[in-house]
Design a protein around this motif. Sequence first.
Motif, short mmCIF file in Angstrom:
data_model
loop_
_atom_site.label_atom_id
_atom_site.label_comp_id
_atom_site.label_asym_id
_atom_site.label_seq_id
_atom_site.Cartn_x
_atom_site.Cartn_y
_atom_site.Cartn_z
N UNK A 7 0.83 -1.21 0.00
CA UNK A 7 0.00 0.00 0.00
C UNK A 7 0.86 1.26 0.00
N UNK A 8 0.47 2.23 -0.82
CA UNK A 8 1.10 3.55 -0.83
C UNK A 8 0.05 4.56 -0.39
N UNK A 9 0.38 5.34 0.66
CA UNK A 9 -0.59 6.27 1.23
C UNK A 9 -0.06 7.70 1.09
N UNK A 62 -1.95 -0.97 -4.04
CA UNK A 62 -3.09 -0.20 -3.59
C UNK A 62 -2.64 1.23 -3.27
N UNK A 63 -3.36 2.21 -3.79
CA UNK A 63 -3.03 3.62 -3.58
C UNK A 63 -4.17 4.28 -2.81
N UNK A 64 -3.84 4.88 -1.68
CA UNK A 64 -4.82 5.58 -0.86
C UNK A 64 -4.34 7.01 -0.61
N UNK A 65 -5.29 7.90 -0.34
CA UNK A 65 -4.92 9.23 0.12
C UNK A 65 -5.45 9.41 1.54
N UNK A 66 -5.15 10.55 2.14
CA UNK A 66 -5.55 10.79 3.54
C UNK A 66 -7.06 10.67 3.71
N UNK A 67 -7.82 11.21 2.76
CA UNK A 67 -9.28 11.15 2.85
C UNK A 67 -9.77 9.71 2.87
#
Length: 405
Positions: free
Chosen positions: A81-83, A103-108
């Motif tokens: 995962x990359x956040x 998997x790519x996530x942002x803070x939201x």
Amino acid sequence: MLEKKDIALERAVLIGVITKDQNEEKSKEYLDELEFLTFTAGGYAIKRFTQKMDMPNPKTFIGTGKMEDVRQYIEANDIGTAIFDDELSSAQERNISKILNVKVLDRTNLILDIFAQRAQTSYARTQVELAQCEYLLPRLRGMWTHLERQKGGIGMRGPGETEIETDRRIVRDKIALLKARIKAIDKQMAVQRGNRGKMVRVALVGYTNVGKSTLMNVISKSEVFAENKLFATLDTTVRKVVIQNLPFLLSDTVGFIRKLPTQLVDSFKSTLDEVREADLLLHIVDISHPNFEEHIDSVNKILGEIKSSDKPIIMVFNKIDAYQAEPFDDTDLIAERTGLHYSLDEWKSTWMNKVGNNALFISAINKQNLEDFKKRVYDEVREVHVTRFPYNHFLYPDYNYDEME
């Protein structure tokens, strides 16, 4: 905070930027918070990547060279995962996913996932699902193929797990349905609040993880869930509290955070009715946090957004038992003394000058200065109570208000 041997946690890398609006110190602080969010969601931050830029890259958030560094590290260290510390556009998310193939996530997305884990009541789950759907709607393009290789884990709870959710029309229908459901529950909750009569209402507000639930447990002698994680409390809890025979209602509300997703502010505005309808706000602050003054500003900003900043507020500085000032070398002629070097007495003096006797310093967990806290709250609640029930106070000054509902 964490040990690498905890293999049950999902391995992730954190990515942020240093810009003219967000210096290196600020970027580090945000990434510290992002790491805590990652841990709360069930992940472990293996490494951080930051890059100095005038502004984030509109295509990939960070530059191509730094992105290649991230990709190589992910491949070499089995990262799943990359956040990213800021909200990504749908185009950025797609582009980054193609490059990193994880998997790519942002803070939201991360905060929404934590809310999905923490929601206990049907009302909270409905609010979270609405926020997730509103976040998902502009990101549907290519979402299904993106999700096929990302089974479960952080950021994959709730909407987006089924192929049918990739249809925009269905998601819009779902949003309309959820809004209607929330509206119906709001009416029920309004009736419940009305049934409480005219009792004085006090609401605990503050940044997440400042000890609101711990204080709630101590004051109301109840068992509200509390732990050292972000957003431990999601559902509003209301308890009747009696101080010196004077009853009032005390509510524990969801904690705030910087960069709080717009979707959550909108979805949880109904939950924050407890704040809007309160007669008194107790703004709980973790004074042991090095950036507690920024937390105060963030909370005040959200209170302004929900039109509650004009209410009577008592500043309650919690965790004085954990406060430690950084040592200052007064022989260094270049060094500048800042708030980080203030003693607890100096902070007391500073805030007493700002808000007078509306500043209290306590430790909820060690029950330090709680009698002063109760006395100050009692005085404020009684003032509201006398205004609301002048007849009783005039004729019966010794009346046992605990018998009133």
